[in-house]
Design a protein around this motif. Sequence first.
Motif, short mmCIF file in Angstrom:
data_model
loop_
_atom_site.label_atom_id
_atom_site.label_comp_id
_atom_site.label_asym_id
_atom_site.label_seq_id
_atom_site.Cartn_x
_atom_site.Cartn_y
_atom_site.Cartn_z
N ILE A 1 3.46 4.56 -1.53
CA ILE A 1 2.87 3.32 -0.99
C ILE A 1 3.20 3.17 0.50
CG2 ILE A 1 2.99 0.79 -1.13
CD1 ILE A 1 1.37 2.10 -3.39
N GLU A 2 4.44 3.45 0.85
CA GLU A 2 4.81 3.33 2.27
C GLU A 2 4.01 4.30 3.12
OE1 GLU A 2 9.07 3.58 2.23
OE2 GLU A 2 9.21 1.62 1.23
N ALA A 3 3.83 5.52 2.61
CA ALA A 3 3.06 6.52 3.36
C ALA A 3 1.57 6.20 3.39
CB ALA A 3 3.28 7.90 2.74
N SER A 4 1.12 5.32 2.48
CA SER A 4 -0.31 5.04 2.40
C SER A 4 -0.76 3.96 3.38
CB SER A 4 -0.67 4.62 0.97
OG SER A 4 -0.18 3.31 0.72
N GLY A 5 0.19 3.43 4.16
CA GLY A 5 -0.17 2.44 5.16
C GLY A 5 -0.28 1.02 4.64
N ALA A 6 0.45 0.71 3.57
CA ALA A 6 0.44 -0.66 3.06
C ALA A 6 1.02 -1.61 4.11
CB ALA A 6 1.25 -0.74 1.77
N THR A 7 0.41 -2.77 4.24
CA THR A 7 0.89 -3.72 5.24
C THR A 7 1.98 -4.63 4.67
OG1 THR A 7 -0.97 -5.13 4.62
CG2 THR A 7 -1.25 -3.76 6.58
N SER A 8 2.03 -4.71 3.34
CA SER A 8 3.10 -5.50 2.72
C SER A 8 3.31 -4.98 1.31
CB SER A 8 2.70 -6.98 2.66
OG SER A 8 1.59 -7.15 1.79
N THR A 9 4.51 -5.18 0.80
CA THR A 9 4.77 -4.84 -0.60
C THR A 9 5.60 -5.95 -1.22
OG1 THR A 9 6.75 -3.60 -0.01
CG2 THR A 9 4.74 -2.32 -0.34
N ARG A 10 5.33 -6.19 -2.47
CA ARG A 10 6.12 -7.19 -3.17
C ARG A 10 6.29 -6.75 -4.62
NH1 ARG A 10 3.56 -12.54 -5.34
NH2 ARG A 10 5.02 -12.73 -7.06
N MET A 11 7.53 -6.76 -5.07
CA MET A 11 7.83 -6.34 -6.42
C MET A 11 7.95 -7.60 -7.28
SD MET A 11 10.95 -3.80 -7.11
CE MET A 11 12.19 -4.82 -7.85
#
Lengths: 365, 481
Positions: free
Chosen positions: B298-308
């Motif tokens: 996900i980080e490598a895919s260019g996500a602008t935000s992540t939330r678990m």
Amino acid sequence: MTVDAATLAEIQDAVRGHDSLVVRAGGTKSPAQAAGTTIGLSKLRGITEYSPAECVLTAWAGTPLRDIEQALRAHAQYLPFDPPLVDAGATIGGTVATGLSGSGRYRYGGVRDFLIGARVVDGEGTIIRSGGKVVKNAAGFLLHHALVGSAGRFGVIAEVTFKVFPLPEARATLKVTCGSAAAAASTARSIEATRFDCEALDFDTHGTLWVRIAGRSAAVRSRLMRLHDVVGGARIEDDNPEWAEAREFTWAQGRSIVKSVDGPHTATPARYICAGAASWIACDDCLGGPTRPALANSDGRGGPEGVARDSQGRQAHSVAVTGVIVRGPRAGAHVGTVRHNEFESRVRRVLDPRNKFSATPDSRS
Amino acid sequence: MQPDALLGALARIFPAARLLTHPGALAPYESDGLTTMRGRPRAVVLAETQQEVVEAVRLCHAAAVPFMARGSGTSLSGGAVPVDDGIVIALNRLDRIVRLDPVRRLAVVEPGVVNLDVTTAAAPHGLYYAPDPSSQSICTIGDNVAFNSGGAHCFRHGMTANHVLGLKVVLPDGTVVELGGSSVEHVGPDLAGLFVGSEGLFGIALEITLRLVPRPETYQTLLAGYASLQGAGDAVSQIVAAGLLPGAMEIMDRLAIDAAEAAVDAGYPAGAAAILLIELEGDADEVAAEFALLMGVIEASGATSTRMAADADDRARIWKGRKCAFSAVGRISPDFIVQDGVVPRTRLGEALACIQELSSSQGIRVANVFHAGDGNLHPLILFDGREPGALERAERLAADILRLCIRLGGSITGEHGVGLEKREFLGEMYSADDMAFMHRLHASIDPKNIANRGKMLGTSSPARGGYGMHPLERAGVISRV
């Protein structure tokens, strides 16, 4: 007489040119002993389309499973249901026609759950396509579902499309000695009660139980430890030969094999898959003989359901199981009571109006 | 038997309170989830037993009057729109869970059992019923069987057909047959698998044996925001390429996010052009290992935000936003069409770009919600039915999207079925020979064409007009052998 068909057109010609037909591909299961012309499909082989990114593979029916598994492995993918008889030379089409899944069907399902499309040549020589090449599809009648286990009676399965999955990074197996099949069945239930995500859960008549897990290598060790805490047993360092024995039926030592849809029973020797929800039974003469009890009566003739009879019609001291002979004499014949199924008859009348495909060993109206 | 005599015969089986004939009582049965299509049945019978269903079918067959089984009427393809002057056999009262076997992991249910109720009954045993259409709190298992319903977990878990082990069925002529059985394995052809998805044309399922699956030890739900729809779509392919097999991967675009946020506070990231919802499931240690891998992707895919998802409640909140997206769109548009199509997963980005282009060139807003793991698109086409011609324009756009799915090698329906809505497209997806086979099979199983007449294979409404030969039959293309 055998006619080899290497193309769809050659299958069509063979169907149109003969009155009675039996299909044979790898020859690992049905001996194709019925009367009529044999259509050989071992030359109709090759993967026609494989997109790893889509997790979808299409192949001609006569393609050996070995070739398919090799192509998939190159992209770290697999058919998750452990199709049997890979080393013996079984084909993907034969796997569909006999509806055979192996130990791995426990986790994600069997052939029926991974077949997403097919092309079949019907009794008039017409090519019919069902399903497609996408993993989710609810358009039209899904004939390909009915091809699973059809034993060639709905037409010549020419091409099949499968959903495939990413291959787990690592696997590990615990082998537990339980003493008896009943004890192993009980251990299997205690494993199921934990709801651990197991890939395969088999046991045999002697009470040996195998449980396999699969996933990320970083987690396999701790998962196996947790499983060990529940059932004990020992990890098999090289588990490939033991699973190959199940997959190739080498444990049956050349005897006939019945696929049974029943859980633990007293038939022996047998190997149970899916925690005992289904089983493989090895027998010398599955349908019985003058001195040998049968597993159960065949063809639905004589005897109420569940009562096994020998060939003389005497009630035999044996086990009533419901299944199908997948290897050996009269492969394709059903074991247990076979009821006339009106729905099946109506489907067959459409696909095989001239009864070209009904001369299979298990001939039913 | 004459049609008038049919009502009399039905009255001998069904007491007056369960035989509806007054227009006011019939009105709720005139349409389903696709409200643009309607039909006025002659009568509705509220069946309470399997035997009543069988007898009603036999009477309809004798009278050659069309019948349609109905559960909760949630079909989005017009699959549960009655035939004018036909009989509706309502199955909601056949709601018994006949047997629940936690050891063999199966449930035997009647067709009126609500999807979610199977899971509720199985929950004490650590089991659940996997197919989860968004309408699962009201749709019935009988509906699901007829339309091979899907849901958000199909890539990993399969569709309804993969969870039906056995069926007891009444065929259109009243013959009762058993298909499949109660084992994960079957003997002979997988006839239960063929019956599922037949849209009521093969008859009515009276009793259904369902496979139950163990509830995983852990779920881990991740929400990732993206600056473009394409970015979210590409991430899905990267997740699969990394060897992960999430239970669900769902994408929503800006318009759908706004609608969902307005309806329920799902906590979706503000400002993202698209969100990707990914759910891992399995043993806790396995999920932890997979999660580490997933985060890398996900980080490598260019996500602008992540939330678990912080806990089970948070997970439920995230899913609530997704599952109510359809109805939430009602807050931002007076009317909308829910489309259902499938494209190969690797062509998701291309399909979405085409849909956006169609949307802007035709000046019609489209919100996108989809099951990305299996390429199942659900464009929501927004319109105002009070504007003259707006519905027709929206329907044209919906048709354009289906043809796009066919062109890209996909399907015209992933889970809603063909029903009345997509009949004209089935022949564009399948060849003339494939279609002729389907007509022949239909004619073989239902020669009188009375079971849910007009759905899937019909051409007009009433689909085949009269009780005579099928047009293809008249033309000599098909026969009844």
